[in-house]
Design a protein around this motif. Structure first.
Motif, PDB file in Angstrom:
ATOM      1  N   ASP A  31     122.286 -82.744  38.270  1.00  0.00           N
ATOM      2  CA  ASP A  31     123.653 -82.400  37.414  1.00  0.00           C
ATOM      3  C   ASP A  31     123.600 -82.237  36.514  1.00  0.00           C
ATOM      4  O   ASP A  31     122.570 -82.076  35.514  1.00  0.00           O
ATOM      5  N   ASP A  32     124.597 -81.086  36.299  1.00  0.00           N
ATOM      6  CA  ASP A  32     125.287 -79.919  35.687  1.00  0.00           C
ATOM      7  C   ASP A  32     125.506 -80.674  34.009  1.00  0.00           C
ATOM      8  O   ASP A  32     125.324 -79.503  33.329  1.00  0.00           O
ATOM      9  N   SER A  33     126.155 -81.576  33.844  1.00  0.00           N
ATOM     10  CA  SER A  33     126.257 -82.408  32.747  1.00  0.00           C
ATOM     11  C   SER A  33     125.185 -82.708  32.418  1.00  0.00           C
ATOM     12  O   SER A  33     124.237 -83.756  32.466  1.00  0.00           O
ATOM     13  N   ALA A  58     117.525 -81.530  37.340  1.00  0.00           N
ATOM     14  CA  ALA A  58     117.657 -80.131  37.727  1.00  0.00           C
ATOM     15  C   ALA A  58     118.898 -80.097  37.240  1.00  0.00           C
ATOM     16  O   ALA A  58     119.903 -80.901  37.732  1.00  0.00           O
ATOM     17  N   LYS A  59     119.631 -79.103  36.592  1.00  0.00           N
ATOM     18  CA  LYS A  59     120.792 -78.830  36.215  1.00  0.00           C
ATOM     19  C   LYS A  59     121.621 -78.370  37.077  1.00  0.00           C
ATOM     20  O   LYS A  59     123.282 -78.328  37.216  1.00  0.00           O
ATOM     21  N   ASP A  60     121.096 -77.832  38.722  1.00  0.00           N
ATOM     22  CA  ASP A  60     122.075 -77.368  39.524  1.00  0.00           C
ATOM     23  C   ASP A  60     120.708 -77.505  41.044  1.00  0.00           C
ATOM     24  O   ASP A  60     120.274 -77.260  40.701  1.00  0.00           O
ATOM     25  N   GLY A  61     121.432 -77.293  42.211  1.00  0.00           N
ATOM     26  CA  GLY A  61     121.392 -77.723  43.536  1.00  0.00           C
ATOM     27  C   GLY A  61     120.436 -76.689  43.445  1.00  0.00           C
ATOM     28  O   GLY A  61     119.050 -77.248  44.209  1.00  0.00           O
ATOM     29  N   ALA A  62     119.967 -75.113  43.127  1.00  0.00           N
ATOM     30  CA  ALA A  62     119.181 -74.143  43.539  1.00  0.00           C
ATOM     31  C   ALA A  62     117.735 -74.870  42.483  1.00  0.00           C
ATOM     32  O   ALA A  62     116.328 -75.256  43.009  1.00  0.00           O
ATOM     33  N   ALA A  63     117.766 -75.001  41.975  1.00  0.00           N
ATOM     34  CA  ALA A  63     116.795 -75.626  40.958  1.00  0.00           C
ATOM     35  C   ALA A  63     115.892 -77.267  40.929  1.00  0.00           C
ATOM     36  O   ALA A  63     114.896 -77.100  41.197  1.00  0.00           O
ATOM     37  N   ALA A  64     116.991 -77.968  41.889  1.00  0.00           N
ATOM     38  CA  ALA A  64     116.681 -79.535  42.420  1.00  0.00           C
ATOM     39  C   ALA A  64     115.846 -79.009  43.226  1.00  0.00           C
ATOM     40  O   ALA A  64     115.188 -79.476  43.715  1.00  0.00           O
ATOM     41  N   LEU A  65     116.552 -78.094  44.929  1.00  0.00           N
ATOM     42  CA  LEU A  65     115.266 -77.673  45.927  1.00  0.00           C
ATOM     43  C   LEU A  65     113.408 -76.944  45.394  1.00  0.00           C
ATOM     44  O   LEU A  65     112.794 -77.351  45.720  1.00  0.00           O
ATOM     45  N   SER A  66     114.146 -76.639  44.193  1.00  0.00           N
ATOM     46  CA  SER A  66     112.756 -75.282  43.873  1.00  0.00           C
ATOM     47  C   SER A  66     111.674 -77.109  43.506  1.00  0.00           C
ATOM     48  O   SER A  66     110.448 -76.897  43.604  1.00  0.00           O
ATOM     49  N   GLN A  67     112.275 -77.859  42.407  1.00  0.00           N
ATOM     50  CA  GLN A  67     111.226 -78.911  42.263  1.00  0.00           C
ATOM     51  C   GLN A  67     110.906 -79.620  43.396  1.00  0.00           C
ATOM     52  O   GLN A  67     110.075 -80.253  43.807  1.00  0.00           O
ATOM     53  N   LEU A  68     112.081 -79.760  44.401  1.00  0.00           N
ATOM     54  CA  LEU A  68     111.603 -80.284  45.843  1.00  0.00           C
ATOM     55  C   LEU A  68     110.491 -80.011  46.827  1.00  0.00           C
ATOM     56  O   LEU A  68     109.380 -80.498  47.331  1.00  0.00           O
ATOM     57  N   GLN A  69     110.318 -78.613  46.523  1.00  0.00           N
ATOM     58  CA  GLN A  69     109.229 -78.096  47.024  1.00  0.00           C
ATOM     59  C   GLN A  69     108.082 -78.188  46.144  1.00  0.00           C
ATOM     60  O   GLN A  69     106.794 -78.119  46.868  1.00  0.00           O
ATOM     61  N   ASP A  70     107.876 -78.343  45.187  1.00  0.00           N
ATOM     62  CA  ASP A  70     106.717 -78.391  44.300  1.00  0.00           C
ATOM     63  C   ASP A  70     105.934 -80.136  43.714  1.00  0.00           C
ATOM     64  O   ASP A  70     104.969 -80.444  43.426  1.00  0.00           O
ATOM     65  N   LEU A  99     119.175 -88.778  42.970  1.00  0.00           N
ATOM     66  CA  LEU A  99     120.648 -88.800  42.764  1.00  0.00           C
ATOM     67  C   LEU A  99     121.539 -87.187  42.220  1.00  0.00           C
ATOM     68  O   LEU A  99     120.428 -86.228  41.678  1.00  0.00           O
ATOM     69  N   LEU A 100     122.371 -87.111  43.360  1.00  0.00           N
ATOM     70  CA  LEU A 100     122.751 -85.760  43.335  1.00  0.00           C
ATOM     71  C   LEU A 100     124.057 -85.673  42.730  1.00  0.00           C
ATOM     72  O   LEU A 100     124.940 -86.117  43.496  1.00  0.00           O
ATOM     73  N   ASP A 101     124.751 -85.077  41.904  1.00  0.00           N
ATOM     74  CA  ASP A 101     125.899 -84.861  41.735  1.00  0.00           C
ATOM     75  C   ASP A 101     126.283 -83.517  43.065  1.00  0.00           C
ATOM     76  O   ASP A 101     126.278 -83.269  43.476  1.00  0.00           O
ATOM     77  N   CYS A 102     127.877 -84.180  43.114  1.00  0.00           N
ATOM     78  CA  CYS A 102     128.032 -82.611  44.589  1.00  0.00           C
ATOM     79  C   CYS A 102     128.643 -81.685  43.811  1.00  0.00           C
ATOM     80  O   CYS A 102     128.752 -80.546  44.581  1.00  0.00           O
ATOM     81  N   PHE A 103     129.258 -82.070  42.802  1.00  0.00           N
ATOM     82  CA  PHE A 103     129.638 -80.721  42.208  1.00  0.00           C
ATOM     83  C   PHE A 103     128.970 -78.916  41.070  1.00  0.00           C
ATOM     84  O   PHE A 103     129.147 -80.415  40.068  1.00  0.00           O
ATOM     85  N   MET A 104     128.558 -78.569  41.713  1.00  0.00           N
ATOM     86  CA  MET A 104     127.310 -78.028  40.426  1.00  0.00           C
ATOM     87  C   MET A 104     128.183 -76.317  40.854  1.00  0.00           C
ATOM     88  O   MET A 104     128.367 -76.097  41.639  1.00  0.00           O
ATOM     89  N   PRO A 105     127.700 -76.140  39.549  1.00  0.00           N
ATOM     90  CA  PRO A 105     127.757 -74.280  40.119  1.00  0.00           C
ATOM     91  C   PRO A 105     126.498 -73.801  40.655  1.00  0.00           C
ATOM     92  O   PRO A 105     125.475 -74.942  41.188  1.00  0.00           O
ATOM     93  N   VAL A 106     126.283 -72.355  41.401  1.00  0.00           N
ATOM     94  CA  VAL A 106     125.263 -71.963  41.780  1.00  0.00           C
ATOM     95  C   VAL A 106     125.073 -72.163  43.256  1.00  0.00           C
ATOM     96  O   VAL A 106     125.595 -71.889  44.429  1.00  0.00           O
ATOM     97  N   MET A 107     124.709 -73.900  43.358  1.00  0.00           N
ATOM     98  CA  MET A 107     124.650 -74.342  44.559  1.00  0.00           C
ATOM     99  C   MET A 107     125.235 -76.313  44.352  1.00  0.00           C
ATOM    100  O   MET A 107     124.527 -76.632  44.012  1.00  0.00           O
ATOM    101  N   ASP A 108     125.697 -76.666  45.648  1.00  0.00           N
ATOM    102  CA  ASP A 108     126.692 -78.067  45.348  1.00  0.00           C
ATOM    103  C   ASP A 108     126.106 -79.282  46.019  1.00  0.00           C
ATOM    104  O   ASP A 108     124.896 -78.819  46.637  1.00  0.00           O
ATOM    105  N   GLY A 109     126.293 -79.639  45.660  1.00  0.00           N
ATOM    106  CA  GLY A 109     125.774 -80.797  46.510  1.00  0.00           C
ATOM    107  C   GLY A 109     125.372 -81.449  47.798  1.00  0.00           C
ATOM    108  O   GLY A 109     124.571 -81.715  48.136  1.00  0.00           O
ATOM    109  N   PHE A 110     126.274 -80.893  47.867  1.00  0.00           N
ATOM    110  CA  PHE A 110     126.293 -81.105  49.728  1.00  0.00           C
ATOM    111  C   PHE A 110     125.720 -80.191  50.550  1.00  0.00           C
ATOM    112  O   PHE A 110     125.045 -80.932  50.858  1.00  0.00           O
ATOM    113  N   THR A 111     125.824 -79.040  49.654  1.00  0.00           N
ATOM    114  CA  THR A 111     124.526 -77.940  50.345  1.00  0.00           C
ATOM    115  C   THR A 111     123.456 -77.794  50.561  1.00  0.00           C
ATOM    116  O   THR A 111     122.431 -77.942  51.481  1.00  0.00           O
ATOM    117  N   VAL A 112     122.753 -79.320  49.309  1.00  0.00           N
ATOM    118  CA  VAL A 112     121.853 -79.885  48.579  1.00  0.00           C
ATOM    119  C   VAL A 112     121.359 -80.825  49.786  1.00  0.00           C
ATOM    120  O   VAL A 112     120.396 -80.180  50.187  1.00  0.00           O
TER     121      VAL A 112
END
Length: 226
Positions: free
Chosen positions: A14-16, A37-49, A56-69
């Motif tokens: 969530d970016d909030s 994680a504060k955005d989708g890109a950071a979330a995907l990075s954590q999911l790799q590690d 729990l995924l917010d839908c509207f975020m900068p960098v990459m939104d939840g739908f894309t994630v």
């Protein structure tokens, strides 16, 4: 703080910052190990590690939104043969069209902000097989959520005013959604109503940013009164 070996490992995206910390405190109270994680890109990075039991995924975020994630998570699962990772949308929007979009993107459900504790308990029981833990509330991180909400709301409002003055519609939409999510989390109903009016104005007249000025003044007054 000691967790049970069976404690669910949950990633909150969530970016909030206000929403993120509030949800983290709820999940910790329920006995979960929580990462954020504060955005989708950071979330995907954590999911790799890290191996998570739930996202729990917010839908509207900068960098990459939840739908894309969500789409990327499901694509990676198909390509690698990894197990299905439960992904639940956390959102201030719960209309039928929004829920359908979440499901079409590969999410497993939607929880409305503010997240109800019993709703989180049901999600954990359904997807992680976890019953509520016994973490002492006094052990939780001492974060003054009202103060954090005030400071982040003022920061976001300043950014929002800049976007309104510059006529940047997409930036306005993103900031309004983030502020609405935080206001819903903190149950600041008058702010939520103002932010919803701004969203409705943008939806009806996307190019008429000048129509937002009156509600912006109201929003500033409401934040000053927090």
């Amino acid at each position: 703080m000691a967790f049970a070996t069976s404690a669910a490992c949950v990633l909150v995206v969530d970016d909030s910052l206000t929403s993120c910390i509030a949800i983290e405190k709820q999940l910790t109270r329920l006995g979960c190990r929580v990462f954020t994680a504060k955005d989708g890109a950071a979330a995907l990075s954590q999911l790799q590690d890290t191996s998570f039991d739930l996202v729990l995924l917010d839908c509207f975020m900068p960098v990459m939104d939840g739908f894309t994630v969500a789409r990327k998570i499901r694509q990676q699962e198909r390509e690698s043969g990894r197990r299905h990772l439960p992904v639940i949308a956390i959102s201030g929007d719960t209309d039928d069209a929004h829920v359908q979009l979440c499901l079409e993107c590969g999410m497993d459900g939607v929880l409305a902000k503010p997240l109800p504790l019993d709703g989180l308990e049901k999600i954990l029981a359904l997807w992680c097989g976890q019953t509520p833990g016994s973490i002492d509330v006094a052990d939780l991180k001492a974060v003054d959520l009202p103060a954090l909400f005030r400071s982040t709301s003022r920061e976001d409002c300043a950014l929002l005013m800049q976007a309104v003055n510059a006529g940047h519609v997409e930036a306005i939409k993103r900031l309004v959604h983030r502020m609405k999510g935080a206001a819903l989390t903190m149950k600041a109903d008058v702010m939520v109503a103002t932010l919803k009016r701004i969203e409705a104005t943008l939806m009806a007249s996307p190019r008429s940013v000048s129509l937002l000025q009156e509600d912006m003044l109201v929003l500033i007054q409401q934040i000053d009164a927090l």
